[in-house]
Design a protein around this motif. Sequence first.
Motif, PDB file in Angstrom:
ATOM      1  N   THR A   1      11.519  94.488 -48.099  1.00 48.02           N
ATOM      2  CA  THR A   1      12.605  94.895 -48.969  1.00 48.02           C
ATOM      3  C   THR A   1      13.901  94.932 -48.178  1.00 48.02           C
ATOM      4  OG1 THR A   1      12.175  97.255 -48.540  1.00 48.02           O
ATOM      5  CG2 THR A   1      11.064  96.253 -50.432  1.00 48.02           C
TER       6      THR A   1
ATOM      7  N   ILE B   1      14.410  91.619 -52.148  1.00 51.50           N
ATOM      8  CA  ILE B   1      13.145  91.342 -51.462  1.00 51.50           C
ATOM      9  C   ILE B   1      13.219  89.926 -50.913  1.00 51.50           C
ATOM     10  CG2 ILE B   1      10.659  90.970 -51.774  1.00 51.50           C
ATOM     11  CD1 ILE B   1      10.701  93.125 -53.927  1.00 51.50           C
TER      12      ILE B   1
ATOM     13  N   ILE C   1      11.129 100.548 -55.562  1.00 47.77           N
ATOM     14  CA  ILE C   1      11.592  99.220 -55.923  1.00 47.77           C
ATOM     15  C   ILE C   1      10.427  98.467 -56.559  1.00 47.77           C
ATOM     16  CG2 ILE C   1      11.050  98.263 -53.637  1.00 47.77           C
ATOM     17  CD1 ILE C   1      13.472  96.433 -53.930  1.00 47.77           C
TER      18      ILE C   1
ATOM     19  N   ASP D   1       8.341  95.084 -57.140  1.00 42.34           N
ATOM     20  CA  ASP D   1       8.092  93.828 -56.446  1.00 42.34           C
ATOM     21  C   ASP D   1       7.380  92.871 -57.398  1.00 42.34           C
ATOM     22  OD1 ASP D   1       7.416  91.740 -54.810  1.00 42.34           O
ATOM     23  OD2 ASP D   1       6.174  92.901 -53.439  1.00 42.34           O
TER      24      ASP D   1
ATOM     25  N   LEU E   1      12.441 100.798 -50.595  1.00 45.17           N
ATOM     26  CA  LEU E   1      13.385 100.552 -49.512  1.00 45.17           C
ATOM     27  C   LEU E   1      13.158 101.601 -48.441  1.00 45.17           C
ATOM     28  CD1 LEU E   1      16.734 100.045 -51.478  1.00 45.17           C
ATOM     29  CD2 LEU E   1      15.312  98.255 -50.478  1.00 45.17           C
TER      30      LEU E   1
END
Length: 508
Positions: free
Chosen positions: A236, A245, A348, A350, A358
């Motif tokens: 990240t 990413i 975050i 993905d 992060l």
Amino acid sequence: MPTDFDACVRAVQSKDARFDGWFFTAVLTTRIYCRPSCPVVPPKAENMTFYPSAAAAQQAGFRACKRCRPDASPGSPQWNERADLVARAMRLIADGVVDRDGVPGLATRLGYSERQIERQLLAELGAGPLALARSQRAQTARLLIETTTMPMGDVAFAAGFASIRTFNDTVRAVFALSPGELRARLAKGRPSATAGMIALRLPFRRPLTPDNLFGHLAATAVPGVEEWRAGAYRRTLRLPNGPGIVALRPQPKHIACQLWLTDWRDLAQAISRCRRMLDLDADPSAIDASLSADPLLAPLVAKAPGRRVPRVTDGPEFAVRAVLGQQISVAAARTHAARLVAAYGEPIADPAGGLTHLFPSPAALADHDPAELAMPQTRKATLSALLRALVDDELDLDVGSDWQRARARLSALPGFGPWTVETIAMRALGDPDAFLATDLGVRYAARDLGLPTTPAALLRHSAAWQPWRAYATQYLWATSDHPINILPPSGPEAPPAAKSPTKKGASR
């Protein structure tokens, strides 16, 4: 840039790719500028002139060659080798400081006047900070035009242009094509990037040995922030306009790069940080030739030439991780870091793997509970002192930092000995001459090679390796069978939803 005209001509006539990014060849008859390795028939010497930067060639009225695409050359190795004003300014411009904060913001970060910065950049590069930033914007625009289906207005603002007119004029001036013509010429019949994702090829100067580079990143990966998946290192990114990413996969002639961004304005900065992390702008021929002068190092260099220094995308993050890793195993350091990430990291999503957060910023960690970490009290105090210095702006570990000033400030903090300071200097600051004379792995390798083994004696011997001692460290570390020196197996595949077609042709 080489100052000898004849030497530049010879490099062009031999199509020597080692000089790509070092200088640019402008052809007076065609008003085109190229990289030294351009595949077209070289012009006559009397029709050549040379510029130290693409921005200088553009400012002089030359347009980029459509065959060799000089704007996609590897960057000059000087900006990551030097710590003077020009090198620091170039690192900050590549990181987008001028686009975000203007020349006054660049001057503030560097601690010099705008006039001083302009004068020194013009003297060495033939272009000032605005022209250099404009050149970078043009390259970012080309990438977005070629690899996405974004409307041109969105491309213009994502690339950092203030108006559509300036965007159109710049693209036409640099590439001799309108934005629409550029997209039609290079993207016709090819699949475009999926929403929020772009696929690129990151060039480098050969040779490149990826084992220790990707092995180190994979072996020390913090769960949730980094992973090795399907033959790629993924992590990240904390970027100015939102999280991102990246997936980086070593290939024989380039690094395959996939970027997922929440804001396209961060594209140039993300690419710059990835190149810096993988040390892709290094000049391995010069480095290896210098280190090979030591007969004890020469066999190591000959066995695996082109080793790079694994660096980082975020200096403060790495400093925190360096403190967590003091005098403990890699696995234990990863465990400590993972606990901080789970407690203080920003979540975050993905779309293509298992990344979750992060890495927490210094501000987020400033209020952490020391009791959460099973570390000695002295190391907890070291971490707290580091975080205070970062939050209070007493310590600068970003790309434009003054290396010696940062070293002095780190050394003044409690618990920062030579190993921690030099580790941060090597990987976070990017000093190519950082050397870990007290590191056990370095000392074991020195013993096996017949080099001095005490830190003081090894430090004296290492003077012959200057200014490339960080690279000598990589060759010494690589003598062991530690996982940091081994390219991992491919690892788990990406989730099915991530396997959508993307364009692979664009390069930078």
